[in-house]
Design a protein around this motif. Structure first.
Motif, PDB file in Angstrom:
ATOM      1  N   VAL A  40     -13.877  14.906   4.653  1.00 54.19           N
ATOM      2  CA  VAL A  40     -13.384  17.142   4.848  1.00 54.19           C
ATOM      3  C   VAL A  40     -12.961  17.141   2.869  1.00 54.19           C
ATOM      4  CG1 VAL A  40     -13.028  16.540   6.884  1.00 54.19           C
ATOM      5  CG2 VAL A  40     -11.386  15.852   5.304  1.00 54.19           C
ATOM      6  N   VAL A  41     -12.540  16.537   1.890  1.00 54.05           N
ATOM      7  CA  VAL A  41     -12.554  17.156   1.099  1.00 54.05           C
ATOM      8  C   VAL A  41     -13.509  17.587   0.377  1.00 54.05           C
ATOM      9  CG1 VAL A  41     -11.608  16.856  -1.049  1.00 54.05           C
ATOM     10  CG2 VAL A  41     -10.513  15.180   0.234  1.00 54.05           C
ATOM     11  N   ALA A  81     -15.286  20.904   1.072  1.00 52.98           N
ATOM     12  CA  ALA A  81     -13.739  22.122   1.186  1.00 52.98           C
ATOM     13  C   ALA A  81     -14.505  22.665  -0.184  1.00 52.98           C
ATOM     14  CB  ALA A  81     -12.806  21.700   1.147  1.00 52.98           C
ATOM     15  N   LYS A  82     -14.493  21.403  -1.072  1.00 58.18           N
ATOM     16  CA  LYS A  82     -15.261  21.744  -2.165  1.00 58.18           C
ATOM     17  C   LYS A  82     -16.777  22.257  -2.703  1.00 58.18           C
ATOM     18  CE  LYS A  82     -12.767  17.766  -4.777  1.00 58.18           C
ATOM     19  NZ  LYS A  82     -12.951  16.468  -5.594  1.00 58.18           N
ATOM     20  N   MET A 101     -17.440  24.287   0.199  1.00 61.29           N
ATOM     21  CA  MET A 101     -17.123  25.713   0.508  1.00 61.29           C
ATOM     22  C   MET A 101     -16.998  26.362  -0.119  1.00 61.29           C
ATOM     23  SD  MET A 101     -15.716  25.549   4.178  1.00 61.29           S
ATOM     24  CE  MET A 101     -16.475  24.247   5.897  1.00 61.29           C
ATOM     25  N   ASN A 102     -15.804  25.947  -1.431  1.00 59.68           N
ATOM     26  CA  ASN A 102     -14.855  26.514  -2.716  1.00 59.68           C
ATOM     27  C   ASN A 102     -16.425  26.782  -3.999  1.00 59.68           C
ATOM     28  OD1 ASN A 102     -12.893  27.363  -3.799  1.00 59.68           O
ATOM     29  ND2 ASN A 102     -13.661  26.391  -5.433  1.00 59.68           N
ATOM     30  N   LYS A 116     -17.344  30.364   4.299  1.00 56.28           N
ATOM     31  CA  LYS A 116     -16.363  29.671   5.205  1.00 56.28           C
ATOM     32  C   LYS A 116     -16.543  29.105   6.379  1.00 56.28           C
ATOM     33  CE  LYS A 116     -14.322  34.469   4.509  1.00 56.28           C
ATOM     34  NZ  LYS A 116     -14.152  35.790   6.056  1.00 56.28           N
ATOM     35  N   ARG A 117     -18.253  28.666   6.062  1.00 55.38           N
ATOM     36  CA  ARG A 117     -18.138  27.873   7.257  1.00 55.38           C
ATOM     37  C   ARG A 117     -19.932  26.673   7.008  1.00 55.38           C
ATOM     38  NH1 ARG A 117     -19.970  31.998   7.912  1.00 55.38           N
ATOM     39  NH2 ARG A 117     -17.480  32.610   8.371  1.00 55.38           N
ATOM     40  N   ARG A 141     -13.764  26.162   7.714  1.00 53.68           N
ATOM     41  CA  ARG A 141     -12.329  25.990   7.216  1.00 53.68           C
ATOM     42  C   ARG A 141     -11.460  25.232   7.831  1.00 53.68           C
ATOM     43  NH1 ARG A 141     -12.631  31.831   3.113  1.00 53.68           N
ATOM     44  NH2 ARG A 141     -14.061  30.847   1.694  1.00 53.68           N
ATOM     45  N   LEU A 194     -11.649  22.118   8.749  1.00 57.53           N
ATOM     46  CA  LEU A 194     -11.116  21.444   7.694  1.00 57.53           C
ATOM     47  C   LEU A 194      -9.185  20.971   7.557  1.00 57.53           C
ATOM     48  CD1 LEU A 194     -13.948  22.191   4.380  1.00 57.53           C
ATOM     49  CD2 LEU A 194     -13.779  19.995   6.398  1.00 57.53           C
ATOM     50  N   LEU A 195      -8.821  22.214   8.017  1.00 56.47           N
ATOM     51  CA  LEU A 195      -7.374  21.663   8.068  1.00 56.47           C
ATOM     52  C   LEU A 195      -6.706  21.151   9.073  1.00 56.47           C
ATOM     53  CD1 LEU A 195      -6.494  25.483   6.909  1.00 56.47           C
ATOM     54  CD2 LEU A 195      -6.268  23.802   5.771  1.00 56.47           C
TER      55      LEU A 195
END
Length: 232
Positions: free
Chosen positions: A106-107, A110-111, A113-114, A119-120, A136, A139-140
């Protein structure tokens, strides 16, 4: 030590369209499924692109506005005009799609996506076929883990299995995802490694390191007996 992966949080029931789907059908699918984007797939469920609400809104944005090609036209306006005039998925989608795999942490997701500003991410298998989608919000979910589960992983995986530290040497308390480590070890490197690895356990939002040590084997010249290593 196992960390949470995309496959642990992704949605597998994914709304999709094919590349020939007309504009209205795409709107209907997104509205009916209450999603803000859909992957475009071929007959083998390979991901060709993604259509988001932003791609569809260009048509609304330019309603009643002359938007023919200009002599000097910026890239952004050109893309807006093209999508405003598009009528099928192949012309509306953003391609190639930014994707991930279910074994990605998930880390890392997230990277991705950033970096990509999305957003997905459609989730694909080794053959590029769609198996899910992760947002997003998905991932939370890693931070919804119960404190007891987080503590169990820190104690059993980090302290016991990886570092071989006994229960009487270091105590672990977890509150709202924040881990506090307290106790005493023989070496500073072991204390710092325990805090570093604890921070990588899925669901941990921070680590307060209160582990003291007897020997500073990291920076012997600045040796200070019994000093906690700090806060991560």
């Amino acid at each position: 030590m196992r960390t949470w992966q995309v496959g642990d949080v992704m949605t597998t029931d994914v709304a999709t369209v094919d590349e020939a789907a007309p504009y209205r059908e795409i709107v209907d699918v997104m509205t009916a499924r209450r999603v803000s984007a859909v992957p475009v797939v071929d007959d083998f469920r390979r991901v060709l692109g993604v259509i988001s609400e932003a791609d569809l809104l260009h048509k609304v944005e330019l309603i009643g506005t002359p938007h023919g090609p200009r002599l000097f036209e910026g890239r952004r306006r050109h893309a807006t005009r093209v999508k405003a005039d598009a009528s099928v998925a192949r012309d509306l989608m953003t391609a190639p799609a930014i994707t991930t795999m279910d074994g990605t942490t998930v880390v890392e997701a997230a990277k991705t996506m950033n970096r990509a500003g999305v957003k997905r991410l459609p989730v694909i298998d080794d053959l590029g076929r769609l198996v899910g989608i992760v947002s997003r919000g998905d991932l939370l979910k890693v931070h919804l883990r119960h404190d007891d589960d987080i503590r169990h992983d820190v104690v059993t995986e980090v302290l016991h299995r990886i570092l071989g530290i006994s229960d009487d040497a270091v105590t672990v308390n977890v509150a709202a995802g924040a881990v506090t480590l307290a106790g005493r070890l023989d070496r500073r490197s072991s204390a710092e490694l325990a805090a570093h690895l604890a921070a990588q356990v899925s669901g941990v939002v921070g680590v307060v390191d209160q582990i003291g040590y007897d020997i500073d084997d990291v920076d012997p010249a600045r040796y200070r007996s019994g000093t906690p290593t700090g806060i991560l």
